[in-house]
Design a protein around this motif. Structure first.
Motif, short mmCIF file in Angstrom:
data_model
loop_
_atom_site.label_atom_id
_atom_site.label_comp_id
_atom_site.label_asym_id
_atom_site.label_seq_id
_atom_site.Cartn_x
_atom_site.Cartn_y
_atom_site.Cartn_z
N THR C 113 0.85 -1.19 0.00
CA THR C 113 0.00 0.00 0.00
C THR C 113 0.89 1.25 0.00
OG1 THR C 113 -1.64 -1.19 1.29
CG2 THR C 113 -1.83 1.19 1.25
N THR C 114 0.52 2.21 -0.81
CA THR C 114 1.27 3.46 -0.86
C THR C 114 1.44 4.03 0.55
OG1 THR C 114 -0.05 3.83 -2.79
CG2 THR C 114 1.37 5.62 -2.10
N THR C 116 1.57 6.98 1.73
CA THR C 116 0.67 8.06 2.13
C THR C 116 -0.73 7.54 2.47
OG1 THR C 116 0.64 8.52 -0.23
CG2 THR C 116 1.69 10.13 1.15
N VAL C 117 -1.21 6.58 1.69
CA VAL C 117 -2.55 6.04 1.97
C VAL C 117 -2.51 5.20 3.25
CG1 VAL C 117 -4.45 4.68 1.06
CG2 VAL C 117 -3.02 6.00 -0.48
N TYR C 118 -1.45 4.42 3.37
CA TYR C 118 -1.29 3.56 4.56
C TYR C 118 -1.29 4.41 5.82
CZ TYR C 118 1.09 0.22 7.66
OH TYR C 118 1.44 -0.60 8.70
N LEU C 120 -2.46 7.46 6.06
CA LEU C 120 -3.79 8.07 6.17
C LEU C 120 -4.72 7.17 6.97
CD1 LEU C 120 -6.05 10.05 5.13
CD2 LEU C 120 -6.30 8.49 3.20
N ILE C 121 -4.69 5.88 6.64
CA ILE C 121 -5.55 4.93 7.36
C ILE C 121 -5.19 4.90 8.84
CG2 ILE C 121 -6.01 2.48 7.63
CD1 ILE C 121 -5.80 2.23 4.59
N GLU C 227 10.40 6.81 6.13
CA GLU C 227 9.29 7.36 5.38
C GLU C 227 8.00 7.36 6.20
OE1 GLU C 227 9.21 5.86 1.44
OE2 GLU C 227 7.14 6.48 1.07
N LEU C 231 5.76 10.61 7.70
CA LEU C 231 4.36 10.87 7.37
C LEU C 231 3.46 10.82 8.60
CD1 LEU C 231 4.13 8.82 4.08
CD2 LEU C 231 3.77 11.27 4.31
#
Lengths: 516, 359, 302
Positions: C113-114, C116-118, C120-121, C227, C231
């Protein structure tokens, strides 16, 4: 030595031998957990001491191990006799062993003043829940509540402004430390007022906790005998994956709703509902939160980056992998071991100097516009380089498995090495190319850190970077909008996941010994 | 095309693959390289093909020295044990590949591939892929691919060893007659002496990287120049025995601990001059069961081969292999008498293992 | 010559993006390059010797970050990358083959999973009540709610990285477990050993090398990758609460809040990691005998 021997060579044929085995396993498990808790609580915390690192985490972990300690011990004791043929005998043994282990654990707790013997925070009054609130029934003489001025018959309604029930109050008190103030709102004779009670640490034995503990221990022991062992792994695995599943579920739900509380979509009135497809409006070119990028431009950037990277990674690593696998030349051994060293080397530590490389590449005439700082080409090249050690090693492994005779035959048929590579050998390693291609594409499509570091402006922004901008630069963040863009970005990943799990599983062990 | 190897050697690091090989192969000749595995025969073949570079020595095709030539410039065809067909191409694609690389025009390619397929009897398989073919068919495709570019020299690397016995027999004949018809010089590597003996004009026997002999099959069988060849060529292998000579009643006798045999007059002079121990060799077919034979022994093992029974017979402390008629129904433990056809005896120097040519 | 043609593109990229950068980062760490005197021309940078490293040694924050890093690497490694990975691979290896495969496949989702999306979740997972998913569960169970972002950031930093980290060890352990000869397992079954005994006496001893490999390889990965932390918390909340070494190098040189980037000082942080990386990478090659896989090619032409 004799004692150690007796502990490891238990004769499991007799009942007493079994019992001994169960006792030993239970105690070993308890000891192991206690050791872990001790490690986190008393060794790791002072070591990182003087608040250099968060204390809460080490404490949380040590508490977690303490909570798990009895469970693990009872399970270990129970499973030790589980495979006996007569179930009821096994149960009796397990119950006896667990009770013994429990007694020892409680004894240790009593000795250390821990668990039910530990001082507990208390406000020193008894109460019961009524419809109006918490009815104070009796006060301990000289206790904290009495000192603060609470009287029997008062009805406590809230702590500060938070409405509380008796359970909630007890929970909060249970988590308090000594002298923590509790500002209680209460009703006395129909009038509202408030006062502050300071928690005290009360010594004494929590008998109910000891009894509850014993019951739990015996239940676990019985379960460990009668539980169908086959389903346990499934349950554990499913539970461990729960956070991810719930997370993705939220992502999907959020995408189709105006707002969410937890994973529930809510409408304006606060009821469950309020579904919408407005969050997907960006696909039709609607502005997103006032950012100046067009989503399609961003998607195109993402796609170009991924495709560019895939193509170059495949070409460059298959060429190098072919030479290293099939050709003899001076320096081959050096290149091979160098590739291996690079394979173990963390490329991400080189982000700073690569910035300067890209700046200087940008100054080159003609190609500088394509591969310098803030260009898709430059970003792709850096990412290709980072993937090369894995790619070359993987490709070499695949080439190694092609029969030498096939290549010799092609050479004799009149092919040059280049044509052998292109026409004979590459078609044989399609599975390898596919695996590396998928890996590179996912890497390029997901790229965040490198594009984020080496680009500014719309020309090179890809979807992950764009998503980060959405979260960082807009206020307030429209989480549902962000979720929609995120899900949109994930679509190719899901497709790969569904159709290529086997390749993915293999390639993400790319650090393994051997060909892959 | 003549092939001439002069002082050819190949080393892999410290390991000797081939050492100081000298060989002249005549135009149109069928030469077999015979030897146990690891003897350097395949290495020699790959040097001829240009896959390996010789460490020393020269390879001459006709009047050209080809040491420096790439495989593609040597105009050879090669057939491999594994067939080495390209699995992603059709049979047509496989056979046409050498022509495509030579930039032969399309129609010419088509014509020549079809002709080659016709010759090999695989014209109906041109659209298939190698994976869909039987072993024999794959072998024919490989042969067609080697022949289609009309090579000066054909190289075979144990091409029949992956086929079943029956197919091996037919392919042996086919390859041989095809080679004779086309008149192409052929070099055939094998570890199967029957293949070598039945197919080759001359056989080069190799062992431990060295050439042991280079002669016609008849010569090798009848007059093996070394003990190694005598033991290697012929199945079941020749019987060997350490013996000494003695004179008795004016006739020369051959003696070991277990037996005594009279020597025919043609060996007598040489035997009389011989000094000390000699290795005596005799082929199983030259020993026969004979109720009036001079030597007595006991049957140790009987191995029925179908047409013959292979008997392992103990004479004193020595074992002899020989072939017997199954109708005799020999059994282990039988007492038998043997007679030796001593006119077909072979003698070797026990140290140098060279044949003592006394006839 | 042809071989060098095949090697050339890879060689060029390795030279440009591995070899030169290592030299440049060493050089940068000896200069005082910052945004005030920025230049991309290496010759114009001001050389100050080892002063950056002196500053680093006396930097109070560097000390905190150093311990943060050790704590983060050890905890994540011990709890997830090794222990949880081992448990998952043992569990999936002893259930139905197909089901085991599906569970393992699901475990690679966090990795693919990207980021940023990971993240975000996970941010929604740990958000305050009433938005956060965990706090929703807390509320439903009548437990107190927390602001995890400020109360327990480390728990989530470790969880977030741990969930990604499991898959690596899982795959390696699984392939090791699957390569254990069936005979051995059957023999121990005949002996009448229980499931746990089999793991203890048959499986675990054979996992020694894979374990060592995962520990060394993953500790280096954890040490250098940042990373997800960037984030999730960006090293916060507050001053350097969850900052780790690799993130500091990035912050100092490439992404400074205050617009005052310190290339030289940031490089000093990076150099420490580069040296550890080079040393460990060489050690891997020796310890795991990768060089034994190097066989001579069997075609000598061209």
């Amino acid at each position: 030595m004799a004692a150690a021997g007796a502990l490891t060579n238990i004769n499991t044929d007799s009942m007493s031998g079994r019992l001994l085995l169960a006792l030993r396993n239970g105690l070993l498990a308890a000891l192991a957990m206690a050791l872990l808790a001790f490690l986190f609580h008393s060794l790791l915390r002072p070591m990182i001491g003087s608040a250099l690192v968060e204390e809460t985490l080490t404490i949380t972990l040590s508490r977690l191990f303490l909570v798990l300690l009895p469970i693990a011990a009872y399970l270990a004791a129970g499973t030790a006799v589980r495979n006996m043929e007569e179930r009821h005998k096994a149960l009796i043994l397990a119950l006896v062993a667990v009770t013994a282990v429990y007694a020892l654990v409680v004894g240790a707790q009593a000795l250390l003043g821990a668990g039910p013997f530990a001082p507990r925070p208390s406000l020193q009054f008894s109460a019961r829940q009524t419809d109006e609130g918490i009815l104070v029934e009796a006060l301990e003489a000289g206790g904290a509540a009495e000192l603060a001025g609470l009287q029997p018959g008062d009805i406590i309604t809230a702590i500060r402004r938070d409405q509380v029930t008796l359970t909630e109050l007890n929970q909060r008190v249970g988590l308090a430390e000594e002298d923590d103030p509790f500002r209680l709102r209460y009703i006395r004779n129909g009038e509202q007022d408030q006062l502050t009670v300071r928690a005290v640490l009360q010594t004494g034995v929590d008998n109910s906790a000891i009894v509850t503990g014993l019951v739990i221990a015996l239940v676990i022991a019985s379960l460990s005998i009668y539980w169908p062992g086959r389903t346990l792994p499934y349950i554990l695995l499913a539970v461990s994956l729960l956070p991810m599943v719930v997370g993705y579920l939220w992502l999907i739900i959020a995408t189709f709703s105006y707002r969410t509380r937890g994973i529930l979509p809510l409408d304006g009135a606060g009821n469950i509902g309020g579904l919408t497809i407005e969050n997907w409006g960006f696909l039709l070119g609607e502005d997103i939160a006032g950012l100046e990028f067009s989503i399609w431009q961003v998607t195109l950037n993402s796609f170009l980056l991924a495709v560019l990277m895939t193509a170059v990674v495949l070409l460059v690593s298959s060429m190098a992998g072919y030479a290293l696998s099939r050709m003899s030349f001076a320096g081959r051994k050096f290149f091979l071991s160098f590739t291996l060293i690079l394979h173990g080397f963390p490329a991400v530590t080189l982000l700073i100097p690569i910035f300067f490389i890209l700046l200087n590449l940008g100054n080159l005439p003609l190609i500088g516009q394509l591969i310098g700082f803030n260009t898709l080409g430059g970003i792709a090249l850096v990412m290709v380089a980072f993937d090369l050690p894995l790619g070359i090693w993987l490709m070499k492994g695949f080439f190694d498995h092609i029969p030498w005779d096939m290549e010799r035959s092609a050479l004799i048929d009149g092919a040059s090495r280049w044509r052998v590579y292109r026409e004979i050998v590459l078609p044989q390693i399609r599975p390898g190319l596919l695996a590396l291609g998928i890996f590179a594409f996912i890497g390029g499509w997901n790229a965040f850190l490198i594009p984020q570091t080496y680009s500014i402006g719309a020309g090179t922004v890809n979807l992950p970077v764009f998503l980060n901008e959405l979260i960082d630069e807009t206020a307030p963040v429209d989480w549902n909008q962000v979720a929609a863009v995120g899900l949109f970005q994930l679509i190719p990943i899901f497709i790969f996941f569904v159709f290529a799990q086997e390749y993915l599983l293999n390639i993400y062990a790319g650090g393994t010994k051997g060909s892959s | 095309m003549e092939v001439e190897l002069t002082n050819l050697s190949k080393k892999f690091g410290d390991v000797v693959g081939v050492e100081a090989l000298d060989l002249d192969i005549r135009d149109g000749e069928f030469v077999a390289f015979l030897g146990p595995s690891g003897c350097g025969k395949t290495t020699t073949l790959l040097m001829l093909a240009g896959i390996y570079r010789p460490t020393t020595g020269t390879i001459r095709f006709g009047d050209r020295i080809v040491n420096q030539l790439q495989p593609r410039d040597r105009n050879i065809g090669m057939v491999f044990q594994s067939y080495a067909l390209y699995p992603h191409m059709t049979v047509f694609g496989n056979i046409a590949y050498p022509l495509k690389l030579k930039k032969v025009p399309r129609q010419e390619q088509q014509r020549r591939v079809e002709a080659a397929a016709e010759t090999m009897g695989i014209a109906h398989l041109l659209d298939r892929r190698p994976g869909q073919l039987s072993g024999g068919q794959q072998q024919r495709v490989a042969l067609g691919r080697a022949l289609v570019k009309e090579p000066d020299i054909l190289l075979f690397d144990e091409p029949l060893s992956n086929l079943d016995a029956r197919l091996r027999l037919t392919m042996r004949g086919e390859i041989r007659s095809l080679q004779k018809r086309l008149g192409i010089t052929a070099i055939y590597v094998t570890h199967d002496q029957v293949e070598a003996l039945t197919m080759a004009d001359r056989i080069a026997v190799m062992n431990l990287g060295r050439l042991q002999a280079f002669a016609t099959p008849d010569d090798l069988y009848e007059r093996p120049p070394t003990k190694f060849i005598a033991g290697f060529v012929g199945n079941p292998p020749m019987n060997f025995l350490e013996i000494e000579f003695a004179q008795e009643n004016g006739a020369m006798q051959l003696r070991s601990e277990s037996l005594e045999l009279g020597l025919p007059p043609e060996f007598a002079a040489a035997a009389a001059a011989a000094d000390g121990a000699v290795t005596f060799g005799i082929r199983p077919e030259d020993i026969s069961l004979d109720d009036y034979g001079p030597v007595s022994g006991e049957v140790f093992v009987v191995e029925p081969l179908g047409r013959d029974d292979l008997l392992d017979i103990i004479v004193g402390t020595e074992h002899f292999l020989l072939l017997a008629d199954p109708k005799r129904k020999s059994r282990a433990g039988d007492r038998v008498r043997l007679s030796f056809d001593m006119t077909r005896a072979h003698f070797f120097d026990p140290r140098s293992e060279l044949a003592l040519s006394w006839k | 010559m042809t071989a060098y043609g095949f090697m050339a593109p890879a060689g060029l990229l390795v030279l440009l993006f591995f070899f030169l950068p290592v030299l440049i980062v060493l050089y940068l760490s000896l200069t005082n390059l910052a945004s005030a005197n920025f230049t991309s021309n290496l010759a114009e940078m001001e050389f100050i010797g080892l002063r950056n490293f002196q500053t680093l040694l006396n930097d109070q924050f560097a000390k905190k970050i150093f311990f943060n890093t050790i704590f983060y690497v050890l905890s994540t490694l011990a709890l997830f990358n090794v222990t949880a990975a081992l448990i998952v691979s043992l569990l999936t290896a002893h259930i139905n083959r197909r089901a085991g495969f599906i569970f393992r496949a699901l475990w690679i989702l966090p990795r693919i999973t990207t980021s940023t999306v990971y993240i975000l979740i996970w941010r929604r997972m740990m958000a305050e009540a009433p938005f956060g998913i965990i706090n929703q569960v807390n509320t439903a169970l009548g437990w107190p709610t927390w602001n995890y972002g400020s109360e327990n950031p480390w728990v989530f930093v470790i969880l977030v990285n741990g969930f990604i980290g499991i898959s690596f060890g899982m795959i390696i352990f699984t392939s090791a477990i699957e390569s254990i000869p069936k005979d051995l397992m059957n023999a121990s079954l005949v002996d009448g050993s229980s499931y746990l005994q089999r793991i203890r006496h048959v499986t675990l001893p054979l996992l020694r090398w894979p374990l060592l490999f995962v520990v060394t390889y993953q500790s280096l990965s954890l040490l250098t990758s940042f990373e997800q932390i960037l984030l999730l918390t960006d090293g916060g909340p507050g001053l350097y609460r969850t900052e780790v070494w690799a993130l500091t190098a990035f912050h100092r040189a490439l992404s400074n809040y205050f617009g005052n980037t310190q290339w030289g000082y940031g490089s000093a942080f990076a150099v420490v990691l580069v040296i550890i990386g080079v040393v460990l990478a060489v050690v891997y090659m020796r310890v795991f005998r990768f060089d034994e896989l190097v066989a001579e090619p069997r075609i000598e032409v061209l």
